[in-house]
Design a protein around this motif. Structure first.
Motif: not given
Length: 166
Positions: A101-113
């Motif tokens: 979850l932490g890893g997915a959120l970290g990379n998702l944050t990059d993809r979104l912002f």
């Protein structure tokens, strides 16, 4: 056979996820601020270097034209973990899912912002080893979480804390 301890482990999952996410986010903020547009820094000669790249694809730059697909996959992983968390009684599974979850959120944050934004941002990768992809701490958390899930599955431990024998 059941090893359920009677208490859900959502707090462990969230604690590990927040720790992994914040570690990834802070490392990316630091390397972008200090290392982007500079020569790689040799940590251990050519065996380990810090080199900032923006990766819009997956590992080894695969699928750069499919950034939105990787964004959707990360979102689905997060939703699946949230669904599993409702029946989570195993501490090892909570740790593994927290890492994912932490890893997915970290990379998702990059993809979104990160530029260009809107589900198509480039993930900041900076850990470079010879003959391998450049990666980040979110990637490491995802791999470690996945590896732990494989081990737990082979040992017969389910997320609900029960043991099964195949």
């Amino acid at each position: 056979m059941s090893s359920r301890s009677g208490k859900r482990r959502i707090g462990v999952l969230l604690g590990v996820a927040v720790f992994a996410y914040l570690l990834d986010l802070s490392s990316k903020l630091a390397v972008v601020a200090k290392l982007e547009h500079h020569d790689p820094i040799q940590v251990f000669g050519t065996w380990l270097q810090f080199e900032v790249i923006r990766n819009r694809g997956a590992a080894f730059g695969f699928g750069e034209a499919m950034t939105i697909v990787f964004t959707v996959i990360a979102a689905v992983v997060i939703l699946v973990i949230a669904r599993i968390a409702r029946k989570l009684y195993s501490t090892p599974w909570a740790i593994a899912l927290g890492l994912l979850l932490g890893g997915a959120l970290g990379n998702l944050t990059d993809r979104l912002f990160r530029s260009p934004g809107g589900f198509e941002g480039g993930v900041v990768d900076f850990i470079a080893t010879p003959h391998f992809a450049v990666f980040n701490l979110a990637d490491s958390a995802i791999v470690c979480g996945g590896f732990l899930i494989v081990i737990l599955s082979f040992r017969g431990l389910d997320p609900d804390g029960t043991l099964h024998k195949d």
